[in-house]
Write a protein that holds these residues in place. Sequence first.
Motif: not given
Length: 818
Positions: A25-31, A335-344
Amino acid sequence: MSFFRDLRIAVRSLARVPALWITVALTLALGIGANAAIFSVVRAVLLRPLANRDEDRLLYLRQSAPGIGETNTAFSVPEIQDIGSGLKSIKELGTFSEIDFTVVGLGTPREIPAGVVDGHYFEVMGLRPVLGRLLTPADDGQNAAGAVVLTYHFWRTSLHSDPSVIGKAVRLESCCGARPATVVGVLEPSVPYPVATEIIANIVTSPHHLSATMVTGREHRMTEVFARLAPGASVDNARAELRSVYGAMVAAHPEVYKPEEHFKIDVTRMHEQINSRANTILWILFAASGLLFVIASSNIANLVLARTVRREPELAVRSALGASTAVLRRSLLAESLVLCGSGAVAAVALAIPMVAVLGRYASRFSVRAEELTLDFSLVWFGIGLALIASVFLAFIPRLPSANAPQGGLTGRGTRVAGGSSRRLRIFAVTQIAASFLLLAGACVLMKTLFVLEQTRPPFDSANVLALNLPKMSYGRTPQQVDEFYREAQRRVSALPGVEHVSSGFAAPWRDDHLNVSFEFAAQGAKRADGQDFRGKFRVVSPGFFDTFGVPIQEGRDFNASDKDGSERVVIISQSLAKMLYPGQDAVNHTLWWTDGVMKFVGISTEPRRIIAVVPDFDDENIIPSPAMTIYEPDEQEPGWNGRLFVRAHQDAYALVPAITRTIRDLSADQPVEKASTLGDVRAEVLSPDRLNAIVFGGFAAVALLISVVGVAGVLAFSVSWRTREFGIRMALGALPRNILTTVLVEGVTMAGIGVGAGVVVGFALARAIARYVTGIHQPGPLAFVGSAVVILGAAVIASAVPAARAARVNAVEALRSE
């Protein structure tokens, strides 16, 4: 409904691995957050339309003279008249001259940046009033009444949007006198160009603009020119026509436009000109954020792929029990939607403060960056990227076949794991290459900043206070004006804690008119090409060099006897003395100004005797260069220069209240402004370089951290699926240090490949950028070598934990798993 059940299961599953969830989540948030924030700035500053009507038809004219180092020169009134007559591709010209007015009548008297324009200016610029009216051709002419238009920013911030200001009478003080004026309107919010102004007045408010020197002086250039394209005309048409007209003008006045000076004219669209300073830095920053997004995406792919491979036994069991490939893919997608949604979601929270920070950063390069907010259309774009990433991550892993599940059931997923391992390595190498590029760019900026910070000025800057004392002449004769400022210096010099007081032409590093230079000739000195010399022009008071701690090398300083009517004298810099009289004593030789502009600015061309030589005093550049400077005593040149310099025994800022009271006792209307030590002025000048280094260094540090995590993750996964291999090797006699070395070499090899790819791409980018962008620092070998060392060192550190784990493999336990 089954997909919602998959989402709930995915949440429960990820809750058991919070470290993975938080990291992704943090990595995607940074990107995503960094890209959304930076593109919000890029869009607002570079892509957003101007407020000006029909901005695509709005042009900016400029002339240059590369032969004398002038890259963007203003125009004189005769030049404007010559190039503006008979144009077909240009409908109309508008003129603007930068000036500082001291305004009396709008609160506390203070000096503010202003512009003096002709009556066509606002029509050409395509601007409208929000209150009152703007200036028109009816406001032109010597008999017109003084009229002032306030900028929206000044009206809102300084006058609190007071509508009653329309019709208010004010007094405008400038270097050449005072004039009354009336506030007639407030301008709509717009980009101030070429300088940030607070008021815009008609020409009659500036006595200098009505003088014969301004009207007839072809070499007296202080006016910017804007134009509006005629209907159906193109910029190329306008450029060709202007160059033809300008060429004829140059040919008609060879005494002004000397062939070796290479005078030429050009025209650009207003939008391009406004963005010229911010263009390069913001696109480079956007490219850096793009690299960060690549690094973040690669790292997330690594983490998710490694988790999926570890779950192969579970997936194999589900497949053996009848779960189809579609069902397995759907669970991975959940799972990937939960992960990437959290990052978004985290990206939105991160992007809002990032926009504010980057907006303040970008405001150093463009006024359009002030008061920026997050562009939420880009947030939706970021969420779209997250959804694409979710699908990508769900379909990267190779799933176990329902017809052959035994590999997953027995733990022999070597073939699958081997394919996944190769992908992991590709992602890790991509991260390292992108991190290397960011780190190399940051190294260049850090080196530049280090050189600037370590360079010491050739004069004392810590305890010297610079103050602006704008000239106030209302109700005074020229003699009374001069006496007022002499008395101010005398009283300030008597204050406790004051060591020296003097006045000068401009504050080092801060003032725009530091690049003033004129042609001159010198007794017994000739240039090889037969042309006259060119030197910087400075007017200073006696004691100026003592104030700055600059010793007189030869001769004497100016004194009270060097006044109007006495022998004209000058002091020159050491580099100029060596150029004029190599191996000789320059003192007592004479020089005289030969520049054609002298007859328009009131400076005498009489011979002047050189009475002293001083060390080079470069007041323009942070890194000092040879200064070809000529100093004249202020008593022999007309007018107050407006800059007071005070050298303090200790804390210079402690003197500011006393100095202000002393001067206000002499005149309550006299502004005392911009009190700052030269050390702080220098720090302010360095701020853009410091911000560049901090921003790009921050990007590089985050990228390096993500890459380190990626390399460590790849090696941890590698150790996990090679446990049996390591057990067999140790059973056959391999020592733990051999296993440790194997894993470390694997990590360093990935880093080496990434660095190699980064070097190749870096050199290619540097060459490509150099073709289209000038004035940026190219990375040298030191930047590449330093970045490579840091990356390889980080790879060793990242490899240490999984390598130590591999070295501790128990051979018996590893073999038992067979």
